[in-house]
Design a protein around this motif. Structure first.
Motif, PDB file in Angstrom:
ATOM      1  N   GLN A 274       0.804  -1.222   0.000  1.00 57.49           N
ATOM      2  CA  GLN A 274       0.000   0.000   0.000  1.00 57.49           C
ATOM      3  C   GLN A 274       0.837   1.271   0.000  1.00 57.49           C
ATOM      4  N   PHE A 275       1.881   1.271  -0.827  1.00 54.61           N
ATOM      5  CA  PHE A 275       2.599   2.523  -1.070  1.00 54.61           C
ATOM      6  C   PHE A 275       1.716   3.410  -1.941  1.00 54.61           C
ATOM      7  N   SER A 276       1.795   4.710  -1.745  1.00 56.41           N
ATOM      8  CA  SER A 276       1.040   5.617  -2.622  1.00 56.41           C
ATOM      9  C   SER A 276       1.609   5.457  -4.033  1.00 56.41           C
ATOM     10  N   ALA A 277       0.794   5.802  -5.033  1.00 52.52           N
ATOM     11  CA  ALA A 277       1.247   5.656  -6.420  1.00 52.52           C
ATOM     12  C   ALA A 277       2.527   6.470  -6.640  1.00 52.52           C
ATOM     13  N   GLU A 278       2.577   7.632  -6.023  1.00 55.76           N
ATOM     14  CA  GLU A 278       3.739   8.512  -6.225  1.00 55.76           C
ATOM     15  C   GLU A 278       5.026   7.887  -5.651  1.00 55.76           C
ATOM     16  N   ASP A 279       4.925   7.378  -4.418  1.00 53.23           N
ATOM     17  CA  ASP A 279       6.106   6.758  -3.789  1.00 53.23           C
ATOM     18  C   ASP A 279       6.496   5.474  -4.525  1.00 53.23           C
ATOM     19  N   ARG A 280       5.487   4.695  -4.904  1.00 51.13           N
ATOM     20  CA  ARG A 280       5.770   3.448  -5.634  1.00 51.13           C
ATOM     21  C   ARG A 280       6.538   3.748  -6.920  1.00 51.13           C
ATOM     22  N   ASP A 281       6.060   4.726  -7.682  1.00 39.98           N
ATOM     23  CA  ASP A 281       6.706   5.022  -8.961  1.00 39.98           C
ATOM     24  C   ASP A 281       8.122   5.559  -8.752  1.00 39.98           C
ATOM     25  N   CYS A 282       8.282   6.338  -7.712  1.00 38.39           N
ATOM     26  CA  CYS A 282       9.624   6.846  -7.410  1.00 38.39           C
ATOM     27  C   CYS A 282      10.568   5.669  -7.137  1.00 38.39           C
ATOM     28  N   VAL A 283      10.134   4.720  -6.322  1.00 40.32           N
ATOM     29  CA  VAL A 283      10.991   3.567  -5.999  1.00 40.32           C
ATOM     30  C   VAL A 283      11.243   2.727  -7.249  1.00 40.32           C
ATOM     31  N   LEU A 284      10.197   2.529  -8.049  1.00 35.36           N
ATOM     32  CA  LEU A 284      10.366   1.713  -9.263  1.00 35.36           C
ATOM     33  C   LEU A 284      11.402   2.353 -10.189  1.00 35.36           C
ATOM     34  N   ASN A 297      27.469   8.655 -18.661  1.00 28.91           N
ATOM     35  CA  ASN A 297      28.169   8.824 -19.937  1.00 28.91           C
ATOM     36  C   ASN A 297      28.002  10.215 -20.541  1.00 28.91           C
ATOM     37  N   ALA A 298      27.137  11.036 -19.966  1.00 29.62           N
ATOM     38  CA  ALA A 298      26.880  12.357 -20.565  1.00 29.62           C
ATOM     39  C   ALA A 298      28.164  13.187 -20.576  1.00 29.62           C
ATOM     40  N   GLN A 299      28.413  13.868 -21.731  1.00 26.39           N
ATOM     41  CA  GLN A 299      29.691  14.560 -21.916  1.00 26.39           C
ATOM     42  C   GLN A 299      29.577  16.070 -21.755  1.00 26.39           C
ATOM     43  N   SER A 300      28.356  16.604 -21.698  1.00 24.73           N
ATOM     44  CA  SER A 300      28.233  18.062 -21.540  1.00 24.73           C
ATOM     45  C   SER A 300      27.156  18.338 -20.498  1.00 24.73           C
ATOM     46  N   ARG A 301      27.113  19.605 -20.076  1.00 22.45           N
ATOM     47  CA  ARG A 301      26.111  19.962 -19.068  1.00 22.45           C
ATOM     48  C   ARG A 301      24.697  19.786 -19.630  1.00 22.45           C
ATOM     49  N   SER A 302      24.499  20.124 -20.903  1.00 19.35           N
ATOM     50  CA  SER A 302      23.145  19.946 -21.454  1.00 19.35           C
ATOM     51  C   SER A 302      22.812  18.458 -21.612  1.00 19.35           C
ATOM     52  N   ALA A 303      23.822  17.630 -21.875  1.00 15.39           N
ATOM     53  CA  ALA A 303      23.557  16.186 -21.982  1.00 15.39           C
ATOM     54  C   ALA A 303      23.229  15.593 -20.606  1.00 15.39           C
ATOM     55  N   ILE A 304      23.874  16.119 -19.586  1.00 11.34           N
ATOM     56  CA  ILE A 304      23.548  15.681 -18.214  1.00 11.34           C
ATOM     57  C   ILE A 304      22.083  16.010 -17.929  1.00 11.34           C
ATOM     58  N   ALA A 305      21.692  17.242 -18.287  1.00 10.52           N
ATOM     59  CA  ALA A 305      20.307  17.666 -18.042  1.00 10.52           C
ATOM     60  C   ALA A 305      19.335  16.781 -18.821  1.00 10.52           C
ATOM     61  N   ALA A 306      19.693  16.451 -20.069  1.00 13.10           N
ATOM     62  CA  ALA A 306      18.795  15.627 -20.878  1.00 13.10           C
ATOM     63  C   ALA A 306      18.606  14.248 -20.233  1.00 13.10           C
ATOM     64  N   ALA A 307      19.671  13.720 -19.621  1.00 12.38           N
ATOM     65  CA  ALA A 307      19.578  12.390 -19.008  1.00 12.38           C
ATOM     66  C   ALA A 307      18.832  12.428 -17.682  1.00 12.38           C
ATOM     67  N   ALA A 308      18.962  13.529 -16.947  1.00 13.57           N
ATOM     68  CA  ALA A 308      18.420  13.557 -15.582  1.00 13.57           C
ATOM     69  C   ALA A 308      17.052  14.216 -15.479  1.00 13.57           C
ATOM     70  N   ARG A 309      16.726  15.071 -16.437  1.00 11.90           N
ATOM     71  CA  ARG A 309      15.491  15.852 -16.326  1.00 11.90           C
ATOM     72  C   ARG A 309      14.280  14.914 -16.277  1.00 11.90           C
ATOM     73  N   GLY A 310      13.362  15.189 -15.388  1.00 14.95           N
ATOM     74  CA  GLY A 310      12.141  14.384 -15.301  1.00 14.95           C
ATOM     75  C   GLY A 310      12.290  13.171 -14.396  1.00 14.95           C
ATOM     76  N   ALA A 311      13.541  12.790 -14.070  1.00 13.86           N
ATOM     77  CA  ALA A 311      13.729  11.628 -13.180  1.00 13.86           C
ATOM     78  C   ALA A 311      13.621  12.078 -11.727  1.00 13.86           C
ATOM     79  N   PRO A 312      13.167  11.201 -10.843  1.00 12.05           N
ATOM     80  CA  PRO A 312      13.154  11.581  -9.428  1.00 12.05           C
ATOM     81  C   PRO A 312      14.582  11.887  -8.943  1.00 12.05           C
ATOM     82  N   LEU A 313      14.689  12.816  -8.016  1.00  8.37           N
ATOM     83  CA  LEU A 313      16.016  13.148  -7.462  1.00  8.37           C
ATOM     84  C   LEU A 313      16.674  11.906  -6.877  1.00  8.37           C
ATOM     85  N   GLU A 314      15.842  11.039  -6.296  1.00 11.39           N
ATOM     86  CA  GLU A 314      16.347   9.818  -5.676  1.00 11.39           C
ATOM     87  C   GLU A 314      17.040   8.939  -6.710  1.00 11.39           C
TER      88      GLU A 314
END
Ligand code: CTP
Length: 389
Positions: A274-284, A297-314
Protein backbone atom coordinates in the motif's frame (compact mmCIF):
# COMPACT_ATOMS: atom_id res chain seq x y z
CA UNK A 1 18.13 -1.73 36.49
CA UNK A 2 16.38 0.42 39.06
CA UNK A 3 12.81 0.47 37.76
CA UNK A 4 11.66 2.47 40.77
CA UNK A 5 13.53 5.51 39.38
CA UNK A 6 11.31 5.67 36.27
CA UNK A 7 8.86 8.20 37.74
CA UNK A 8 11.73 10.56 38.66
CA UNK A 9 13.15 10.28 35.16
CA UNK A 10 9.72 10.81 33.66
CA UNK A 11 9.15 13.97 35.69
CA UNK A 12 12.17 15.55 33.97
CA UNK A 13 10.31 15.48 30.63
CA UNK A 14 7.65 18.22 30.31
CA UNK A 15 4.84 15.97 29.07
CA UNK A 16 5.92 13.34 31.62
CA UNK A 17 5.48 15.82 34.46
CA UNK A 18 2.00 16.66 33.11
CA UNK A 19 1.04 13.00 33.03
CA UNK A 20 2.34 12.40 36.56
CA UNK A 21 0.34 15.41 37.84
CA UNK A 22 -2.83 14.12 36.15
CA UNK A 23 -2.37 10.59 37.48
CA UNK A 24 -1.30 11.35 41.05
CA UNK A 25 -4.81 11.07 42.51
CA UNK A 26 -5.45 7.81 40.63
CA UNK A 27 -3.98 4.52 41.82
CA UNK A 28 -4.57 2.63 38.58
CA UNK A 29 -2.48 4.46 35.96
CA UNK A 30 0.66 2.76 34.63
CA UNK A 31 3.41 3.84 32.27
CA UNK A 32 4.22 0.86 30.01
CA UNK A 33 6.05 -0.43 26.96
CA UNK A 34 8.65 1.55 25.06
CA UNK A 35 8.53 4.56 27.38
CA UNK A 36 9.61 2.54 30.46
CA UNK A 37 12.22 0.68 28.41
CA UNK A 38 13.71 3.88 27.04
CA UNK A 39 13.72 5.74 30.37
CA UNK A 40 15.57 2.82 31.96
CA UNK A 41 18.08 2.84 29.10
CA UNK A 42 18.60 6.58 29.57
CA UNK A 43 17.01 7.41 26.19
CA UNK A 44 14.25 10.00 25.80
CA UNK A 45 11.03 8.10 24.98
CA UNK A 46 9.47 8.84 21.58
CA UNK A 47 5.97 8.71 23.04
CA UNK A 48 4.34 7.98 26.37
CA UNK A 49 2.13 4.89 26.50
CA UNK A 50 -0.09 4.81 29.53
CA UNK A 51 -2.58 2.14 30.56
CA UNK A 52 -5.36 2.37 33.10
CA UNK A 53 -6.66 -0.62 35.07
CA UNK A 54 -10.32 0.25 34.59
CA UNK A 55 -12.17 2.98 32.68
CA UNK A 56 -9.98 5.71 31.21
CA UNK A 57 -12.46 8.59 31.66
CA UNK A 58 -11.07 9.99 34.91
CA UNK A 59 -7.55 10.21 33.49
CA UNK A 60 -8.81 11.88 30.30
CA UNK A 61 -10.62 14.45 32.41
CA UNK A 62 -7.58 15.11 34.60
CA UNK A 63 -5.35 15.58 31.53
CA UNK A 64 -7.71 17.99 29.79
CA UNK A 65 -7.01 18.88 26.16
CA UNK A 66 -8.64 17.14 23.23
CA UNK A 67 -9.11 13.41 23.12
CA UNK A 68 -9.95 11.06 20.31
CA UNK A 69 -11.37 7.71 21.43
CA UNK A 70 -11.14 4.36 19.63
CA UNK A 71 -13.89 2.23 21.15
CA UNK A 72 -12.78 -1.08 19.58
CA UNK A 73 -9.57 -1.20 21.65
CA UNK A 74 -10.72 1.01 24.57
CA UNK A 75 -7.95 3.48 23.71
CA UNK A 76 -7.67 7.24 23.31
CA UNK A 77 -5.15 9.74 22.02
CA UNK A 78 -4.98 13.01 23.91
CA UNK A 79 -3.40 16.15 22.58
CA UNK A 80 -2.95 18.90 25.07
CA UNK A 81 -0.63 21.93 24.95
CA UNK A 82 1.47 20.40 22.16
CA UNK A 83 1.94 17.05 23.94
CA UNK A 84 0.44 13.75 22.75
CA UNK A 85 -0.47 10.85 25.01
CA UNK A 86 -1.63 7.37 24.03
CA UNK A 87 -3.93 6.01 26.69
CA UNK A 88 -5.50 2.56 26.83
CA UNK A 89 -7.45 0.41 29.20
CA UNK A 90 -5.42 -2.62 30.37
CA UNK A 91 -6.46 -5.47 28.11
CA UNK A 92 -5.83 -9.06 27.14
CA UNK A 93 -5.86 -10.07 23.51
CA UNK A 94 -6.81 -13.10 21.49
CA UNK A 95 -6.25 -13.62 17.79
CA UNK A 96 -9.00 -15.08 15.57
CA UNK A 97 -6.25 -16.29 13.22
CA UNK A 98 -2.51 -15.66 12.92
CA UNK A 99 -1.80 -12.11 11.82
CA UNK A 100 -5.36 -10.88 12.50
CA UNK A 101 -5.95 -7.75 14.52
CA UNK A 102 -6.55 -8.88 18.10
CA UNK A 103 -9.92 -9.20 19.86
CA UNK A 104 -9.55 -7.42 23.17
CA UNK A 105 -11.13 -7.63 26.61
CA UNK A 106 -10.43 -5.70 29.86
CA UNK A 107 -7.74 -7.26 32.08
CA UNK A 108 -5.39 -6.71 34.99
CA UNK A 109 -2.02 -5.02 34.49
CA UNK A 110 -0.31 -8.43 34.73
CA UNK A 111 -2.44 -9.85 31.90
CA UNK A 112 -1.84 -6.71 29.88
CA UNK A 113 1.93 -7.17 30.20
CA UNK A 114 1.68 -10.86 29.28
CA UNK A 115 0.09 -10.10 25.88
CA UNK A 116 3.03 -8.00 24.75
CA UNK A 117 5.87 -8.74 22.34
CA UNK A 118 9.24 -8.81 24.16
CA UNK A 119 10.27 -8.97 27.80
CA UNK A 120 11.95 -5.54 27.54
CA UNK A 121 8.57 -4.03 26.62
CA UNK A 122 6.68 -5.82 29.42
CA UNK A 123 7.48 -3.49 32.31
CA UNK A 124 4.89 -1.23 33.93
CA UNK A 125 5.45 1.52 36.50
CA UNK A 126 2.54 2.90 38.51
CA UNK A 127 2.62 6.68 38.28
CA UNK A 128 1.08 7.30 41.72
CA UNK A 129 3.80 5.50 43.70
CA UNK A 130 6.49 4.21 41.29
CA UNK A 131 5.73 0.56 42.01
CA UNK A 132 6.78 -1.86 39.30
CA UNK A 133 5.20 -4.89 37.61
CA UNK A 134 7.10 -6.82 35.00
CA UNK A 135 7.82 -10.18 33.50
CA UNK A 136 10.40 -11.90 35.76
CA UNK A 137 13.03 -11.64 33.00
CA UNK A 138 12.34 -8.09 31.85
CA UNK A 139 14.91 -6.19 33.89
CA UNK A 140 17.73 -8.70 33.37
CA UNK A 141 17.06 -8.81 29.63
CA UNK A 142 17.04 -5.03 29.45
CA UNK A 143 20.34 -4.86 31.35
CA UNK A 144 21.81 -7.68 29.24
CA UNK A 145 20.65 -6.29 25.89
CA UNK A 146 18.49 -9.30 25.01
CA UNK A 147 15.35 -9.55 22.91
CA UNK A 148 13.17 -12.38 24.13
CA UNK A 149 9.53 -13.08 23.25
CA UNK A 150 7.13 -13.56 26.15
CA UNK A 151 5.65 -16.80 24.83
CA UNK A 152 6.34 -19.24 21.98
CA UNK A 153 3.26 -18.19 19.98
CA UNK A 154 4.26 -14.53 19.80
CA UNK A 155 5.37 -14.45 16.15
CA UNK A 156 2.45 -16.65 15.13
CA UNK A 157 -0.05 -14.29 16.76
CA UNK A 158 1.58 -11.34 15.10
CA UNK A 159 4.29 -11.79 12.43
CA UNK A 160 4.88 -8.02 12.35
CA UNK A 161 6.84 -8.75 15.53
CA UNK A 162 9.65 -10.01 13.27
CA UNK A 163 9.98 -6.43 12.07
CA UNK A 164 9.69 -5.08 15.59
CA UNK A 165 12.42 -7.46 16.73
CA UNK A 166 14.77 -6.31 13.97
CA UNK A 167 13.87 -2.69 14.69
CA UNK A 168 14.80 -2.93 18.38
CA UNK A 169 17.92 -5.02 17.65
CA UNK A 170 19.20 -2.43 15.16
CA UNK A 171 18.19 0.64 17.13
CA UNK A 172 19.25 -0.51 20.61
CA UNK A 173 22.15 -2.77 19.56
CA UNK A 174 20.46 -5.71 21.32
CA UNK A 175 20.97 -9.43 20.56
CA UNK A 176 18.11 -11.80 19.77
CA UNK A 177 18.08 -14.56 22.39
CA UNK A 178 18.57 -18.03 20.71
CA UNK A 179 15.10 -19.50 21.41
CA UNK A 180 13.47 -16.31 20.14
CA UNK A 181 15.67 -16.47 17.03
CA UNK A 182 14.52 -20.08 16.41
CA UNK A 183 10.87 -19.04 16.76
CA UNK A 184 11.45 -16.12 14.41
CA UNK A 185 13.02 -18.38 11.80
CA UNK A 186 9.97 -20.67 11.91
CA UNK A 187 7.41 -17.83 11.64
CA UNK A 188 5.34 -17.14 8.52
CA UNK A 189 6.09 -13.50 7.76
CA UNK A 190 3.46 -13.24 5.04
CA UNK A 191 0.48 -14.04 7.28
CA UNK A 192 -0.29 -10.35 7.78
CA UNK A 193 -2.16 -7.77 5.72
CA UNK A 194 -0.16 -5.71 3.22
CA UNK A 195 -1.24 -2.57 5.04
CA UNK A 196 0.33 -3.70 8.31
CA UNK A 197 3.51 -4.97 6.62
CA UNK A 198 3.77 -1.74 4.64
CA UNK A 199 3.48 0.22 7.88
CA UNK A 200 6.37 -1.79 9.35
CA UNK A 201 8.50 -1.23 6.24
CA UNK A 202 7.84 2.51 6.31
CA UNK A 203 8.76 2.62 10.03
CA UNK A 204 11.92 0.64 9.28
CA UNK A 205 12.96 3.14 6.62
CA UNK A 206 12.76 5.96 9.15
CA UNK A 207 15.01 4.23 11.70
CA UNK A 208 18.58 5.50 12.21
CA UNK A 209 20.02 2.53 10.29
CA UNK A 210 17.50 0.81 8.01
CA UNK A 211 20.23 -1.28 6.40
CA UNK A 212 21.32 -2.72 9.79
CA UNK A 213 17.64 -3.44 10.47
CA UNK A 214 17.13 -5.20 7.10
CA UNK A 215 20.28 -7.28 7.62
CA UNK A 216 19.00 -8.45 11.01
CA UNK A 217 15.52 -9.08 9.61
CA UNK A 218 16.89 -11.20 6.78
CA UNK A 219 18.93 -13.23 9.29
CA UNK A 220 15.86 -13.67 11.49
CA UNK A 221 13.61 -14.92 8.71
CA UNK A 222 14.69 -15.26 5.10
CA UNK A 223 11.10 -14.83 3.84
CA UNK A 224 10.44 -11.47 5.50
CA UNK A 225 11.73 -9.48 2.52
CA UNK A 226 10.94 -9.78 -1.16
CA UNK A 227 13.14 -12.01 -3.34
CA UNK A 228 16.16 -10.12 -4.66
CA UNK A 229 16.09 -7.51 -1.86
CA UNK A 230 19.61 -6.42 -0.90
CA UNK A 231 19.69 -5.36 2.78
CA UNK A 232 23.05 -3.58 2.41
CA UNK A 233 23.30 -2.04 -1.06
CA UNK A 234 26.78 -0.70 -1.85
CA UNK A 235 25.39 2.26 -3.80
CA UNK A 236 23.41 3.71 -0.89
CA UNK A 237 25.83 5.74 1.22
CA UNK A 238 27.12 7.84 -1.65
CA UNK A 239 23.55 8.35 -2.96
CA UNK A 240 22.37 9.64 0.43
CA UNK A 241 25.42 11.85 0.56
CA UNK A 242 24.64 13.30 -2.86
CA UNK A 243 21.01 13.78 -1.99
CA UNK A 244 21.68 15.74 1.22
CA UNK A 245 18.50 17.50 2.28
CA UNK A 246 16.80 17.03 -1.11
CA UNK A 247 14.38 14.25 -2.02
CA UNK A 248 13.50 11.37 0.27
CA UNK A 249 16.15 9.33 2.08
CA UNK A 250 13.66 6.52 2.92
CA UNK A 251 12.62 6.09 -0.74
CA UNK A 252 16.24 6.24 -1.91
CA UNK A 253 17.11 3.55 0.62
CA UNK A 254 14.26 1.33 -0.48
CA UNK A 255 15.08 1.81 -4.16
CA UNK A 256 18.73 0.93 -3.58
CA UNK A 257 17.74 -2.23 -1.71
CA UNK A 258 15.34 -3.16 -4.51
CA UNK A 259 17.71 -2.70 -7.47
CA UNK A 260 17.93 -6.49 -7.84
CA UNK A 261 14.20 -7.20 -7.45
CA UNK A 262 12.55 -8.11 -10.73
CA UNK A 263 10.36 -5.20 -11.91
CA UNK A 264 6.99 -6.98 -12.00
CA UNK A 265 7.56 -8.53 -8.61
CA UNK A 266 8.63 -5.18 -7.15
CA UNK A 267 5.55 -3.45 -8.55
CA UNK A 268 3.25 -6.10 -7.03
CA UNK A 269 5.09 -5.97 -3.70
CA UNK A 270 4.87 -2.19 -3.39
CA UNK A 271 1.17 -2.28 -4.33
CA UNK A 272 0.56 -5.01 -1.74
CA UNK A 273 2.32 -2.88 0.89
CA UNK A 274 0.00 0.00 0.00
CA UNK A 275 2.60 2.52 -1.07
CA UNK A 276 1.04 5.62 -2.62
CA UNK A 277 1.25 5.66 -6.42
CA UNK A 278 3.74 8.51 -6.23
CA UNK A 279 6.11 6.76 -3.79
CA UNK A 280 5.77 3.45 -5.63
CA UNK A 281 6.71 5.02 -8.96
CA UNK A 282 9.62 6.85 -7.41
CA UNK A 283 10.99 3.57 -6.00
CA UNK A 284 10.37 1.71 -9.26
CA UNK A 285 12.17 4.31 -11.37
CA UNK A 286 14.98 4.96 -8.90
CA UNK A 287 15.63 1.25 -8.36
CA UNK A 288 16.33 0.87 -12.11
CA UNK A 289 18.73 3.81 -12.15
CA UNK A 290 21.43 2.22 -10.06
CA UNK A 291 23.66 1.64 -13.09
CA UNK A 292 22.95 5.21 -14.24
CA UNK A 293 24.58 4.60 -17.65
CA UNK A 294 23.12 7.49 -19.72
CA UNK A 295 23.78 9.99 -16.95
CA UNK A 296 27.29 8.76 -16.22
CA UNK A 297 28.17 8.82 -19.94
CA UNK A 298 26.88 12.36 -20.56
CA UNK A 299 29.69 14.56 -21.92
CA UNK A 300 28.23 18.06 -21.54
CA UNK A 301 26.11 19.96 -19.07
CA UNK A 302 23.14 19.95 -21.45
CA UNK A 303 23.56 16.19 -21.98
CA UNK A 304 23.55 15.68 -18.21
CA UNK A 305 20.31 17.67 -18.04
CA UNK A 306 18.79 15.63 -20.88
CA UNK A 307 19.58 12.39 -19.01
CA UNK A 308 18.42 13.56 -15.58
CA UNK A 309 15.49 15.85 -16.33
CA UNK A 310 12.14 14.38 -15.30
CA UNK A 311 13.73 11.63 -13.18
CA UNK A 312 13.15 11.58 -9.43
CA UNK A 313 16.02 13.15 -7.46
CA UNK A 314 16.35 9.82 -5.68
CA UNK A 315 17.04 8.10 -9.01
CA UNK A 316 19.73 10.59 -9.96
CA UNK A 317 21.37 10.21 -6.55
CA UNK A 318 21.46 6.44 -6.99
CA UNK A 319 23.03 6.77 -10.42
CA UNK A 320 25.86 8.53 -8.55
CA UNK A 321 29.04 10.07 -9.87
CA UNK A 322 30.13 13.60 -10.75
CA UNK A 323 27.33 14.18 -13.27
CA UNK A 324 24.69 13.32 -10.68
CA UNK A 325 26.33 15.67 -8.21
CA UNK A 326 26.37 18.47 -10.78
CA UNK A 327 22.67 17.96 -11.62
CA UNK A 328 21.53 17.84 -8.00
CA UNK A 329 23.63 20.73 -6.76
CA UNK A 330 23.48 23.09 -9.72
CA UNK A 331 22.03 22.19 -13.11
CA UNK A 332 18.56 21.27 -11.94
CA UNK A 333 18.11 24.87 -10.79
CA UNK A 334 19.15 26.38 -14.13
CA UNK A 335 16.19 27.88 -15.98
CA UNK A 336 15.38 30.37 -18.71
CA UNK A 337 14.59 34.03 -18.16
CA UNK A 338 12.26 33.95 -21.19
CA UNK A 339 9.02 32.08 -21.84
CA UNK A 340 7.06 31.11 -24.92
CA UNK A 341 5.09 34.37 -24.57
CA UNK A 342 8.29 36.34 -25.18
CA UNK A 343 8.79 34.51 -28.49
CA UNK A 344 5.18 35.06 -29.51
CA UNK A 345 5.48 38.74 -28.61
CA UNK A 346 8.50 38.83 -30.97
CA UNK A 347 6.25 37.63 -33.80
CA UNK A 348 6.67 33.86 -33.65
CA UNK A 349 3.60 31.75 -34.39
CA UNK A 350 2.25 29.44 -31.71
CA UNK A 351 3.15 25.75 -32.13
CA UNK A 352 5.54 22.97 -31.10
CA UNK A 353 8.53 24.87 -32.50
CA UNK A 354 8.21 27.34 -29.62
CA UNK A 355 9.00 24.55 -27.14
CA UNK A 356 11.91 23.32 -29.27
CA UNK A 357 13.36 26.83 -29.44
CA UNK A 358 13.10 27.24 -25.66
CA UNK A 359 14.78 23.87 -25.13
CA UNK A 360 17.59 24.88 -27.46
CA UNK A 361 18.09 28.14 -25.54
CA UNK A 362 18.08 26.21 -22.27
CA UNK A 363 20.74 23.80 -23.56
CA UNK A 364 22.96 26.72 -24.57
CA UNK A 365 22.39 28.30 -21.15
CA UNK A 366 23.28 25.03 -19.42
CA UNK A 367 26.44 24.77 -21.52
CA UNK A 368 27.30 28.35 -20.48
CA UNK A 369 27.43 29.58 -24.09
CA UNK A 370 24.84 32.24 -23.21
CA UNK A 371 23.57 33.60 -19.90
CA UNK A 372 21.34 36.67 -19.89
CA UNK A 373 17.80 37.25 -21.05
CA UNK A 374 18.53 38.96 -24.38
CA UNK A 375 21.04 36.26 -25.38
CA UNK A 376 18.42 33.62 -24.62
CA UNK A 377 15.80 35.44 -26.69
CA UNK A 378 18.20 35.88 -29.64
CA UNK A 379 19.34 32.26 -29.48
CA UNK A 380 15.74 31.01 -29.53
CA UNK A 381 14.82 33.34 -32.45
CA UNK A 382 17.92 32.34 -34.44
CA UNK A 383 17.01 28.67 -33.89
CA UNK A 384 13.52 29.32 -35.28
CA UNK A 385 14.94 31.23 -38.25
CA UNK A 386 17.35 28.41 -39.08
CA UNK A 387 14.59 25.83 -38.73
CA UNK A 388 12.26 27.68 -41.08
CA UNK A 389 14.86 27.92 -43.91
N1 CTP B 1 3.14 -4.13 21.31
C1 CTP B 1 3.14 -5.51 21.18
N2 CTP B 1 2.98 -6.12 19.97
C2 CTP B 1 2.81 -5.37 18.86
C3 CTP B 1 2.78 -3.96 18.95
C4 CTP B 1 2.97 -3.37 20.19
O1 CTP B 1 3.32 -6.19 22.18
N3 CTP B 1 2.67 -5.96 17.69
C5 CTP B 1 3.30 -3.51 22.63
C6 CTP B 1 4.75 -3.44 23.12
O2 CTP B 1 4.72 -3.65 24.52
C7 CTP B 1 5.14 -2.01 22.83
C8 CTP B 1 3.83 -1.26 23.05
O3 CTP B 1 2.81 -2.18 22.63
O4 CTP B 1 6.18 -1.56 23.68
C9 CTP B 1 3.68 0.04 22.30
O5 CTP B 1 3.81 -0.18 20.89
P1 CTP B 1 4.73 0.76 20.03
O6 CTP B 1 4.48 2.18 20.32
O7 CTP B 1 4.68 0.29 18.62
O8 CTP B 1 6.14 0.30 20.62
P2 CTP B 1 7.35 1.12 21.22
O9 CTP B 1 8.28 0.10 21.79
O10 CTP B 1 6.91 2.21 22.09
O11 CTP B 1 7.94 1.63 19.85
P3 CTP B 1 8.99 2.73 19.46
O12 CTP B 1 10.07 2.77 20.49
O13 CTP B 1 9.47 2.17 18.13
O14 CTP B 1 8.21 3.99 19.31
Amino acid sequence: MEAATVVDKLSAIPQGARMIAAAKQLDNVWLVGGAVRDLLLGVEPRELDVVVEGPIDELLEALGGESQRFERFGTATVTSEGARFDIARTRSESYAHPGALPDVSPSTIEEDLARRDFTINAIAVRLADGSVRSNPRSLDDLAGGLLRVLHPGSFVDDPTRLWRCARYAARLGFQVEPETAALAAAALPGAVSGERLGHELRLALREPSPTALFTILEDLNAGALVEGFDPRPGSLDSALDLLGEQGSAPLTTLAACCAGVELDLLTRWLNFLQFSAEDRDCVLVASRWVTGEPLRNAQSRSAIAAAARGAPLEAVALAGGENARLWLSELRHVGLKITGDDLIAAGVERGPMVGDALNHALDKTLDQVIADRSEQLNTALEFLNRSSQ
